[in-house]
Design a protein around this motif. Structure first.
Motif, PDB file in Angstrom:
ATOM      1  N   ARG A 284     -18.761 -25.829  15.694  1.00 23.25           N
ATOM      2  CA  ARG A 284     -17.358 -26.239  15.607  1.00 23.25           C
ATOM      3  C   ARG A 284     -16.949 -26.607  14.188  1.00 23.25           C
ATOM      4  NH1 ARG A 284     -18.852 -27.784  20.494  1.00 23.25           N
ATOM      5  NH2 ARG A 284     -19.390 -29.888  19.835  1.00 23.25           N
ATOM      6  N   ASN A 285     -17.907 -26.774  13.259  1.00 22.17           N
ATOM      7  CA  ASN A 285     -17.533 -26.825  11.842  1.00 22.17           C
ATOM      8  C   ASN A 285     -17.418 -25.401  11.311  1.00 22.17           C
ATOM      9  OD1 ASN A 285     -17.290 -29.543  11.489  1.00 22.17           O
ATOM     10  ND2 ASN A 285     -19.124 -29.802  10.241  1.00 22.17           N
ATOM     11  N   ARG A 286     -17.011 -25.294  10.030  1.00 19.48           N
ATOM     12  CA  ARG A 286     -16.957 -23.993   9.368  1.00 19.48           C
ATOM     13  C   ARG A 286     -17.828 -24.019   8.125  1.00 19.48           C
ATOM     14  NH1 ARG A 286     -12.457 -20.543  10.584  1.00 19.48           N
ATOM     15  NH2 ARG A 286     -11.488 -21.232  12.520  1.00 19.48           N
TER      16      ARG A 286
ATOM     17  N   ARG B 201     -16.083 -19.094   7.791  1.00 18.47           N
ATOM     18  CA  ARG B 201     -16.558 -18.644   9.090  1.00 18.47           C
ATOM     19  C   ARG B 201     -16.942 -19.834   9.982  1.00 18.47           C
ATOM     20  NH1 ARG B 201     -20.778 -17.095  12.143  1.00 18.47           N
ATOM     21  NH2 ARG B 201     -20.713 -14.942  12.865  1.00 18.47           N
ATOM     22  N   PRO B 202     -16.570 -19.769  11.274  1.00 19.65           N
ATOM     23  CA  PRO B 202     -17.006 -20.846  12.169  1.00 19.65           C
ATOM     24  C   PRO B 202     -18.525 -20.860  12.288  1.00 19.65           C
ATOM     25  CG  PRO B 202     -15.263 -19.526  13.195  1.00 19.65           C
ATOM     26  CD  PRO B 202     -15.686 -18.795  11.955  1.00 19.65           C
TER      27      PRO B 202
ATOM     28  N   LEU C 250     -32.524 -23.665   8.370  1.00 19.80           N
ATOM     29  CA  LEU C 250     -32.193 -24.382   9.591  1.00 19.80           C
ATOM     30  C   LEU C 250     -31.548 -23.455  10.625  1.00 19.80           C
ATOM     31  CD1 LEU C 250     -28.845 -25.132   9.635  1.00 19.80           C
ATOM     32  CD2 LEU C 250     -29.625 -26.271   7.571  1.00 19.80           C
ATOM     33  N   ALA C 251     -31.646 -23.881  11.868  1.00 17.81           N
ATOM     34  CA  ALA C 251     -30.986 -23.184  12.979  1.00 17.81           C
ATOM     35  C   ALA C 251     -29.923 -24.111  13.542  1.00 17.81           C
ATOM     36  CB  ALA C 251     -32.011 -22.845  14.063  1.00 17.81           C
ATOM     37  N   VAL C 252     -28.757 -23.544  13.808  1.00 13.84           N
ATOM     38  CA  VAL C 252     -27.705 -24.329  14.453  1.00 13.84           C
ATOM     39  C   VAL C 252     -27.898 -24.220  15.965  1.00 13.84           C
ATOM     40  CG1 VAL C 252     -25.215 -24.578  14.792  1.00 13.84           C
ATOM     41  CG2 VAL C 252     -26.123 -23.871  12.549  1.00 13.84           C
ATOM     42  N   THR C 253     -27.929 -25.363  16.640  1.00 11.54           N
ATOM     43  CA  THR C 253     -28.011 -25.378  18.103  1.00 11.54           C
ATOM     44  C   THR C 253     -26.802 -26.151  18.636  1.00 11.54           C
ATOM     45  OG1 THR C 253     -29.129 -27.505  18.405  1.00 11.54           O
ATOM     46  CG2 THR C 253     -30.525 -25.609  17.840  1.00 11.54           C
TER      47      THR C 253
END
Ligand code: MF3
Ligand code: CO
Length: 269
Positions: free
Chosen positions: A143-145, A193-194, A238-241
């Motif tokens: 939800r951030n960009r 980009r989101p 890092l991975a976004v979860t």
């Protein structure tokens, strides 16, 4: 460069996590070897030994002809310094950048380390660059960009009087070390980009004591500050979860031979 960003599954992230644990060990063992008199090639050998122990390979060696296992960037060198005969001296700072491939998956991380006692200015630059990376990671949530990451890094760096390098940026990472999207260390929050779950990126702030300009040395690799000022670099993959960012380049579970040593005698094979 293609704009197609590939999102990773949990299983794919797990493979990258294994590569990340090895990168973490490369950086820890190289950092522990840093002291006055050590050459940057000595550090490269330490990193290569860690890869060999795990049966992993370097993301960097052979990349567009890059000739070493890691990058070592001293003082005004920003990134991509080539390990060699140079001896580290008391008061230097050295950036160590490492990448590993496990089962075809990459992880990439970097630290900047003081050599013996360093100036207050050098120590403060290192501390702020590490903090800027932490702020960037915290901003890497669904939800951030992408602009939120850059803005987080840039605002801290500039508030402390440093400049952010613009000619080199972080990147997507996965089956290749460098994938889309680019991840700048500057930007406007709410733009770009989101950020969504499954996005895997390397965030890598490069902060200069002086101006942001860069220059490429004759070796075709080493990037230095145009004004000769000190520069520091930190990086994590890092991975976004859905629950937030998960740093993949952190120490892993004990390696197999240590696990074997921990098992009760009767259980050993
Ligand atoms: N961590 C570096 C980067 O993301 C990789 C070093 S480039 C290489 O740009 F050529 F040395 F591989
Ligand atoms: Co990188």
């Amino acid at each position: 460069m293609s704009e197609l960003v590939t999102l990773k599954t949990g299983k794919q992230v797990e493979s990258m996590r294994r590569a990340g644990a090895i990168v973490s060990e490369m950086l820890a063992r190289c950092s522990a070897a840093v002291r006055p008199g050590v050459t940057t090639l000595d550090l490269d050998r330490v990193a290569a030994a860690v890869l060999r122990e795990h049966g992993a390979t370097s993301s960097f060696l052979g990349y567009y002809g890059y000739p070493a296992t890691i990058c070592t960037s001293v003082n005004e060198e920003i990134v991509h310094g080539i390990p060699g005969k140079r001896r580290l001296r008391e008061g230097d700072i050295v950036g160590i950048d490492a990448g590993a491939i496990v089962d075809g998956w990459h992880a990439d991380a970097a630290v900047t380390v003081p050599v013996g006692e360093v100036s207050r200015a050098a120590a403060d630059l290192i501390r702020t660059t590490r903090e800027a990376l932490e702020r960037g990671i915290a901003a890497a949530k669904a939800r951030n960009r992408l602009g939120d990451i850059g803005a987080a890094v840039q605002s801290l760096a500039e508030a402390r009087g440093y400049s952010v390098v613009r000619n080199y940026v972080g990147h997507g990472i996965g089956r290749a070390m460098h994938e889309p999207p680019q991840v700048p260390n500057y930007g406007v929050s709410g733009q770009g980009r989101p950020i969504t779950a499954g996005l895997c990126i390397a965030i890598e702030p490069m902060l200069n004591l002086g101006k942001p300009g860069t220059r490429l040395l004759e070796d075709g690799w080493t990037v230095v500050t145009a004004d000769g000022s000190l520069s520091a670099h930190f990086e994590h993959t890092l991975a976004v979860t859905a629950e937030g960012p998960v740093v993949l380049t952190l120490p892993g579970a004990p390696i197999e031979r240590e696990r074997a040593a921990l098992r009760p005698a009767g259980a050993r094979r």
